[in-house]
Design a protein around this motif. Structure first.
Motif, PDB file in Angstrom:
ATOM      1  N   LYS A 189       0.069  -6.150   5.373  1.00 38.94           N
ATOM      2  CA  LYS A 189       0.477  -5.365   4.196  1.00 38.94           C
ATOM      3  C   LYS A 189       1.888  -4.769   4.390  1.00 38.94           C
ATOM      4  O   LYS A 189       2.305  -4.481   5.509  1.00 38.94           O
ATOM      5  CB  LYS A 189      -0.504  -4.202   3.966  1.00 38.94           C
ATOM      6  N   LEU A 213       0.861  -1.183   0.000  1.00 34.72           N
ATOM      7  CA  LEU A 213       0.000   0.000   0.000  1.00 34.72           C
ATOM      8  C   LEU A 213       0.896   1.230   0.000  1.00 34.72           C
ATOM      9  O   LEU A 213       1.855   1.301   0.774  1.00 34.72           O
ATOM     10  CB  LEU A 213      -0.845   0.037   1.270  1.00 34.72           C
ATOM     11  N   ALA A 227      -2.816   5.216  -1.889  1.00 31.93           N
ATOM     12  CA  ALA A 227      -3.983   4.598  -1.243  1.00 31.93           C
ATOM     13  C   ALA A 227      -4.314   5.285   0.078  1.00 31.93           C
ATOM     14  O   ALA A 227      -5.475   5.378   0.468  1.00 31.93           O
ATOM     15  CB  ALA A 227      -3.702   3.118  -1.004  1.00 31.93           C
TER      16      ALA A 227
END
Ligand code: MLT
Length: 246
Positions: A97, A67, A81
């Motif tokens: 993530k 991300l 994002a």
């Protein structure tokens, strides 16, 4: 054990940190965001010092679970994002993530200190965990305040003072640079109203103007996290995760 404090990382070269034990602080908001992301289960945070590099290392890197997050002038960057509000980095968003993070001062300070032997990420939220870790290492410490465009910032210096004051609970006979003494004095002045101090700070005022007042309240919470985010080989992970090879 001597505690040095830098009010901005720009006064030293990268190699200044070689072999040192360093703590980077950017209360508003990069290190508060990193601590939150790691505490909420992010696999790692990859701090970068240019937006171009952020683009390069995102996408399919890190198994496609990347991300992109960060800010320019405190606002989310187009195509990213996430912005740099710690409140965005909730468990449902960041769990497992890899987050590539670019911020104006905070991630640059971390990258500047990359040659440190030990490099920790600190905010008010995890001060005690970092202090305990430093006490265990028993080495001289460099506290790096990210500051603002090479200038002093109140909130990072007060947090540096909070860290030093907490370290005094674990280690006797600490010695201080003038900047560390100054940070301790500032912490003493503001310790009973950290939210008020953030609201008074220049960057805090700007964040309020942009609608991020809740970030200030969040960033002023002391010792609500017990993690030790460690930078090593280009990524930040919790010490626990590094130990378990995660
Ligand atoms: C920075 O690195 O300068 C900051 O974290 C700015 C912000 O997002 O408020």
């Amino acid at each position: 054990m001597k505690i040095h404090t830098l009010f901005s990382p720009v006064s030293v070269e990268d190699l200044y940190f070689a072999g040192k034990t360093t703590v980077v602080i950017d209360v508003l908001r990069a290190t508060t965001t990193i601590v939150t992301a790691i505490a909420n289960g992010a696999k790692e945070v990859v701090p970068v010092n240019t937006i171009g590099f952020a683009m390069k290392v995102s996408g399919n890197a890190f198994g496609g679970k990347t991300l992109l997050g960060g800010e320019r002038n405190a606002k989310k960057i187009e195509g990213f994002a996430l912005g740099n509000s710690p409140l965005e980095y909730s468990a449902d968003v960041v769990k497992d993530k890899s987050i590539v993070l670019y911020t104006t001062n905070g991630t640059k300070a971390i990258v500047r200190a990359k040659y440190s032997e030990n490099l920790f990420i600190c905010s008010f939220q995890n001060v005690n965990a970092i202090a305990r870790e430093l006490a265990g290492l028993n080495q001289d410490v460099e506290i790096v305040c990210a500051g603002s465009h090479g200038m002093f910032s109140l909130e990072d210096s007060v947090c540096a003072g909070c860290l030093i004051s907490t370290l005094e609970n674990y280690v006797t006979g600490l010695t201080y640079s003038d900047a560390s003494k100054c940070s301790l004095m500032l912490y003493d002045k503001y310790k009973n109203d950290l939210t008020g101090m953030l609201k008074e700070s220049e960057h805090g005022k700007l964040l309020i103007e942009y609608g991020y007042e809740r970030d200030l309240e969040f960033a002023s919470k002391v010792n609500v996290q017990h993690i030790i985010p460690v930078y090593s080989s280009g990524v930040i992970k919790s010490k626990e995760k590094i130990k378990s090879n995660g």
